[in-house]
Design a protein around this motif. Sequence first.
Motif: not given
Length: 343
Positions: A108-121
């Motif tokens: 996905n390109i919606d970045a919602l994993e990041r928005v939910a607070g999953v760390h980029e690592d």
Amino acid sequence: MDAKLKELATLIKGRDAKVIFFVGAGISTNCGIPDFRSPKTGLYSNLQKLNLPFPEAVFDINYFKKNPKAFYTLAEEMYPGKYLPSKFHYFIRLCQEKNILKRCYTQNIDALERVAGVHEDFIVEAHGSFAKVHCIKCGTEMDSVTWKKLMKKGIPRCQKCDSYVKPDIVFFGEPLPAKFFELWEKDRKDDFTVAIVAGTSLEVYPFAVLPAEISSRTTRVLMNREICADFEDCPRKSDLVMLADCDHTITKLVDLLGWHDDLEKLIQEGKKLIESPGTFALEDTTIKNEEKKVTKAEKTSKALAKKVAEAEKVVSSRKTDNSVDDLIKGIEKIEIKGEDTKR
Ligand code: OAD
């Protein structure tokens, strides 16, 4: 499905569980973002207005070079920031909080994993993201604020060579990010407790082969509305297939795990964070997560200072060596916890 869910909950609750995710557009449909291939509702069934030779052309690099208008007609609408994460996204975050998340490969390109607070690592954005924009000819980077401003006036062009620019979304005909290959080289050799495949038709390569390449000692789980690719063509005896709405499946799973309140807490905290001004810019989401990390680190260093002060007191009052040892052990424990917050 209930028996399969129970089996999954037992695996997740087991000792040293390690969870890896492979996800696609279906985990974001409950956020209001259409997937690509669902009949009628999918993006590819609704592109008539763009007069494309074939639906995937909207993300095809050769088509874009000649006709960038089709992509730019959708770009503003697709830019991350308008949507809130789903329950499923927060479940990935919850696995991080429980220290069982090992990786999340997303298309996905919606970045919602990041928005939910999953760390980029932990995140591998296999099909790229909107985070950066580059010229397709000379490679010069354009900052996303300028890009968004230029987009309002027409199709943005490189300020150096005047060619078209595009966000670093992986188009058909372009290579996947190096991070994808580097991490997969490691992860494919590892054994995980479970690999959760969710919300994807597994039709796009090379992503589609990941669940097939996962170690045979890992239990594969499919949480999708329909059976897909490898789970149908080359099923494994140990596969747990759960055909339903993935948020619905997650709701049942967290109940079995006894994690219902933990998930709700994350969702409520996430909502508050997202509603605060400015959070919707991609850059800000990363900053907010960094800020959280700093607060955690501050707490850790305060606890450490307290323990050091206690140790000093003990040493000066000449207590037994044992109690000093105990305190030093206490400090080491805090330091190790401090390490964890870096991820
Ligand atoms: P698809 O649209 O191909 O597949 C989405 C899958 O999720 C389908 O099997 C749906 O039935 C299922 N689904 C939808 N909503 C669901 C829900 N709430 N719960 C459970 N399942 C649900 O999307 P992807 O597999 O992600 O590439 O597509 C892969 C790539 O194709 C995308 O990354 C995109 C596209 O071309 C690029 O943009 C480069």
